[in-house]
Write an enzyme that holds these catalytic residues in place. Sequence first.
Site, short mmCIF file in Angstrom:
data_model
loop_
_atom_site.label_atom_id
_atom_site.label_comp_id
_atom_site.label_asym_id
_atom_site.label_seq_id
_atom_site.Cartn_x
_atom_site.Cartn_y
_atom_site.Cartn_z
N ARG A 165 -7.12 -7.77 -9.41
CA ARG A 165 -7.82 -9.05 -9.66
C ARG A 165 -9.29 -8.73 -9.87
O ARG A 165 -9.71 -7.60 -9.72
CB ARG A 165 -7.66 -9.96 -8.46
CG ARG A 165 -8.11 -9.24 -7.17
CD ARG A 165 -8.24 -10.16 -5.98
NE ARG A 165 -8.20 -9.46 -4.73
CZ ARG A 165 -9.25 -8.95 -4.09
NH1 ARG A 165 -10.45 -9.05 -4.63
NH2 ARG A 165 -9.11 -8.34 -2.95
N LYS A 167 0.81 -1.22 0.00
CA LYS A 167 0.00 0.00 0.00
C LYS A 167 0.85 1.27 0.00
O LYS A 167 0.44 2.29 -0.54
CB LYS A 167 -0.93 0.01 1.21
CG LYS A 167 -2.04 -1.04 1.16
CD LYS A 167 -2.98 -0.89 2.35
CE LYS A 167 -3.71 -2.17 2.70
NZ LYS A 167 -4.86 -2.49 1.89
N HIS A 222 -16.88 3.95 1.24
CA HIS A 222 -15.95 3.20 0.39
C HIS A 222 -16.57 3.15 -1.00
O HIS A 222 -17.61 2.53 -1.19
CB HIS A 222 -15.76 1.79 0.97
CG HIS A 222 -14.95 0.87 0.10
ND1 HIS A 222 -13.80 0.25 0.53
CD2 HIS A 222 -15.12 0.46 -1.19
CE1 HIS A 222 -13.31 -0.50 -0.45
NE2 HIS A 222 -14.10 -0.39 -1.50
N LYS A 274 -2.20 1.14 9.21
CA LYS A 274 -2.50 0.07 8.24
C LYS A 274 -1.25 -0.70 7.89
O LYS A 274 -0.20 -0.12 7.65
CB LYS A 274 -2.95 0.71 6.91
CG LYS A 274 -4.41 0.82 6.69
CD LYS A 274 -4.66 1.27 5.26
CE LYS A 274 -6.03 1.90 5.17
NZ LYS A 274 -6.34 2.34 3.79
N HIS A 305 -14.33 -3.49 8.66
CA HIS A 305 -13.60 -3.30 7.40
C HIS A 305 -13.84 -4.43 6.40
O HIS A 305 -13.07 -4.58 5.45
CB HIS A 305 -12.10 -3.14 7.65
CG HIS A 305 -11.77 -2.09 8.67
ND1 HIS A 305 -12.20 -0.79 8.54
CD2 HIS A 305 -11.08 -2.15 9.82
CE1 HIS A 305 -11.76 -0.09 9.59
NE2 HIS A 305 -11.10 -0.90 10.39
N GLU A 346 -9.75 1.33 -5.19
CA GLU A 346 -10.59 1.65 -4.04
C GLU A 346 -10.30 3.06 -3.54
O GLU A 346 -9.14 3.43 -3.31
CB GLU A 346 -10.33 0.64 -2.91
CG GLU A 346 -10.73 -0.79 -3.28
CD GLU A 346 -10.70 -1.76 -2.10
OE1 GLU A 346 -11.44 -2.76 -2.16
OE2 GLU A 346 -9.96 -1.52 -1.12
N GLY A 381 -7.98 -7.76 3.26
CA GLY A 381 -9.05 -8.38 4.03
C GLY A 381 -9.27 -7.74 5.39
O GLY A 381 -9.76 -8.37 6.32
N GLY A 382 -8.92 -6.44 5.50
CA GLY A 382 -9.19 -5.70 6.73
C GLY A 382 -8.24 -6.04 7.87
O GLY A 382 -8.43 -5.56 8.99
P1 ADP Z 1 -7.81 -3.93 2.79
O1 ADP Z 1 -6.59 -4.18 1.97
O2 ADP Z 1 -7.80 -4.68 4.05
O3 ADP Z 1 -9.05 -4.07 1.96
P2 ADP Z 1 -8.19 -1.03 2.66
O4 ADP Z 1 -7.06 -0.08 2.65
O5 ADP Z 1 -8.88 -1.26 1.37
O6 ADP Z 1 -7.68 -2.40 3.25
O7 ADP Z 1 -9.25 -0.57 3.77
C1 ADP Z 1 -10.32 -1.41 4.15
C2 ADP Z 1 -11.44 -0.59 4.76
O8 ADP Z 1 -10.99 0.18 5.89
C3 ADP Z 1 -12.03 0.44 3.84
O9 ADP Z 1 -13.01 -0.11 2.99
C4 ADP Z 1 -12.61 1.45 4.82
O10 ADP Z 1 -13.82 1.00 5.35
C5 ADP Z 1 -11.61 1.45 5.94
N1 ADP Z 1 -10.60 2.51 5.76
C6 ADP Z 1 -9.46 2.39 5.08
N2 ADP Z 1 -8.76 3.54 5.11
C7 ADP Z 1 -9.47 4.41 5.84
C8 ADP Z 1 -9.28 5.77 6.27
N3 ADP Z 1 -8.17 6.45 5.95
N4 ADP Z 1 -10.23 6.35 7.01
C9 ADP Z 1 -11.32 5.68 7.38
N5 ADP Z 1 -11.57 4.40 7.03
C10 ADP Z 1 -10.66 3.76 6.27
P1 ADP Z 2 -12.82 -7.68 -2.05
O1 ADP Z 2 -12.13 -6.37 -1.87
O2 ADP Z 2 -12.76 -8.30 -3.40
O3 ADP Z 2 -14.18 -7.69 -1.49
P2 ADP Z 2 -11.31 -8.91 0.11
O4 ADP Z 2 -10.12 -8.04 0.33
O5 ADP Z 2 -12.35 -8.96 1.17
O6 ADP Z 2 -11.95 -8.66 -1.27
O7 ADP Z 2 -10.81 -10.37 -0.21
C1 ADP Z 2 -11.43 -11.12 -1.24
C2 ADP Z 2 -11.35 -12.56 -0.94
O8 ADP Z 2 -10.04 -12.97 -1.05
C3 ADP Z 2 -11.85 -12.86 0.43
O9 ADP Z 2 -13.03 -13.61 0.33
C4 ADP Z 2 -10.75 -13.66 1.07
O10 ADP Z 2 -11.17 -14.97 1.36
C5 ADP Z 2 -9.68 -13.74 0.04
N1 ADP Z 2 -8.45 -13.20 0.54
C6 ADP Z 2 -8.15 -11.94 0.86
N2 ADP Z 2 -6.90 -11.82 1.27
C7 ADP Z 2 -6.36 -13.05 1.20
C8 ADP Z 2 -5.08 -13.60 1.47
N3 ADP Z 2 -4.08 -12.87 1.90
N4 ADP Z 2 -4.88 -14.92 1.27
C9 ADP Z 2 -5.88 -15.70 0.84
N5 ADP Z 2 -7.11 -15.24 0.56
C10 ADP Z 2 -7.34 -13.93 0.73
MG MG Z 3 -9.55 -2.96 0.35
#
Ligand code: ADP
Ligand code: ADP
Ligand code: MG
Length: 643
Positions: free
Chosen positions: A296, A116, A208, A158, A234, A274, A164-165
């Site tokens: 992806r 990131k 989001h 982060k 998340h 995103e 995956g949060g």
């Molecule tokens: P991941 O790789 O786990 O999906 P993201 O960076 O996409 O991580 O963030 C996941 C979620 O966390 C976002 O969909 C949002 O709900 C929350 N989030 C991320 N960054 C911020 C931020 N700067 N402020 C508030 N909420 C955030």
């Molecule tokens: P999206 O942003 O597409 O909604 P997520 O970040 O929640 O996706 O992850 C999508 C899917 O990929 C999830 O259902 C999870 O099971 C899988 N996933 C996410 N991160 C990983 C990881 N590091 N290894 C294996 N599976 C993952």
């Molecule tokens: Mg994300």
Amino acid sequence: MFSKILIANRGEIACRVIDSCRRLGVATVAVYSDADRGARHVALADEAVHLGGPAPADSYLRGDAIVAAAQATGAQAIHPGYGFLSENPDFVDAVEAAGLVFIGPSARAIRAMGLKDAAKALMEEAGVPVVPGYHGENQDPAHLADQAARIGWPVLIKAVAGGGGKGMRRVDDPADFMDALDSARSEARNAFGNPAVLIEKYILQPRHIELQVFGDGHRAVHLFERDCSLQRRHQKVIEEAPAPGMTPEMRKIMGAAAVRAAEAIGYKGAGTIEFIVDGSQDLRPDGFWFMEMNTRLQVEHPVTEAITGVDLVEWQLRVASGEPLPAKQEELTITGHAFEARLYAEDVPAGFLPATGRLAHLEFPGNARIETGVRQGDAISPWYDPMIAKLVTHGATRAIALRALEAALVDTEVAGSVTNLDFLIALTRHEGFREGEVDTGLIARDLDALVAAAEPDPRARALAVIGLAGLADPKVKGGVTLWQPLRRTIAWQGGEALLEVHGPGAARVTLDGTAHEVRWQGDRWWVDDALRRNRIVAHDAGISVFGGRTVHLAPLDPLARDTAGEAGEALTRSPMPGLVKSVHVAAGQAVRAGDRLAVLEAMKMEHSLTAARDGVVAEVLAAAGDQVEAGAPLIRLAEEDAA
Ligand code: ADP
Ligand code: ADP
Ligand code: MG
């Protein structure tokens, strides 16, 4: 176009890819682990190759075995789905080194977006707005704390390798920063093998909103936005497209930023940019920031397909096989509105714990697009994501599509595992959500009310008791009834009720001290004079009442009753309503603990009822052919001292 591809995934996404392949005349090769031998994706594919043990590291993450399987079966390309190896650039290199095509972006593009911090730096360069914060190299805790103070509270820590949060912590108070940093880093180290973090300004009342992009390696288009603000911890729960409140101007600006991001890394295939958006006021050009790119196909891609009419998997295959982008930006349009709900095996009241179980009953409605990797009888195993299905609805307006989602969920029937179905229904009825007032804090704010609204309904429980008593024909939903003039106790695992049958189609069920009057006629049911839209279904795991606020009653476990439950007791009772198939003892006969006393047929299965202890049969209270209710006495042993 390819003639055969291998799908390096499982579950609903593997099935989804097979669907498009079938339509395009492309043969498919599935791969599977020991846990997935009989899985739906294996059954649907033209060929299947076994990979190894159920743990992902022994199967779906074995890049070498997957490449070998593709070569052995003559597949020309590999579709990675999402998760597993889909964002692993080393796997892409291995696929290409073997002379195969990876259906997705280049390893270089995945590496560019993989972390990131690096992705944010790259996006800044490309002129895409990024969340204000610190994404530098210096990981010294004191330095990070200084940066957090400079950014201003609250901040979000982060994991740079996050997904995956995981590895995310919000910090409101400077005093909590060091602890939060520690726990984010250790979670990141465990989940991703990389403890590095970045610090972002926490956007208050965030939304989001993500843009679907598609590139051919040089040029890219966007397929509009999805709003994924309905999240819990998340994690996305319900997604929709387009985003509520989106204006054509804003869409143009965000779309252009997303295309710039994709073109900056020479992106090929389907990807998602995103953005986090300030939801405290209307969408505005200086109120959205890049968060990350997912290189992806996204879980929620079907809502985009619904509003654009594009099959994104088809596009992936066409572009990967060398075709140009299938459409120009100006040819892409939005029709109507779409929602997706993620149906999971999870225990909502227990804090959304992932659940497992064999799906004793599974029926989906015809009024929605269903993406699933399981069928009735399949198990949700502890090895993988406990997703059961995605339900996708499309309508002319947001209100119509949301009502359709509610109806589709109400019509969905799952038994054999607890699920988030009723929680999803409660969400579709949430006033703020209905109004389109979404932000990522909505679920947390109203969690108690949403969970309470998903609790089993006492009136539906009264119907379940009727079902358990055998008064609703299990073959016909809510169907024909038997008239049994009786006053009896109906017991199940974890509870019991008093049932008083007044006559054909009328009974009183007293549950937890409250009496409910139940009437029925054909498959119409009234409880306390209100017509119910419930469906009573008998299955291998018991009785379920569907139609919102689902009730499941599991009959008393015959084994538990025979051994632990009533060990030493004189009376063997029927653990569930059923037919006595055979009786194996007669009065006066000596039996030993564990001897078979009778066989009961119930819920389409035979159950042996065994003696709880050594003794002499004093009385046989049932005969082969008898229809008995749960709790009915069947065999009585003589008292201990008499034996
Ligand atoms: P991941 O790789 O786990 O999906 P993201 O960076 O996409 O991580 O963030 C996941 C979620 O966390 C976002 O969909 C949002 O709900 C929350 N989030 C991320 N960054 C911020 C931020 N700067 N402020 C508030 N909420 C955030
Ligand atoms: P999206 O942003 O597409 O909604 P997520 O970040 O929640 O996706 O992850 C999508 C899917 O990929 C999830 O259902 C999870 O099971 C899988 N996933 C996410 N991160 C990983 C990881 N590091 N290894 C294996 N599976 C993952
Ligand atoms: Mg994300």
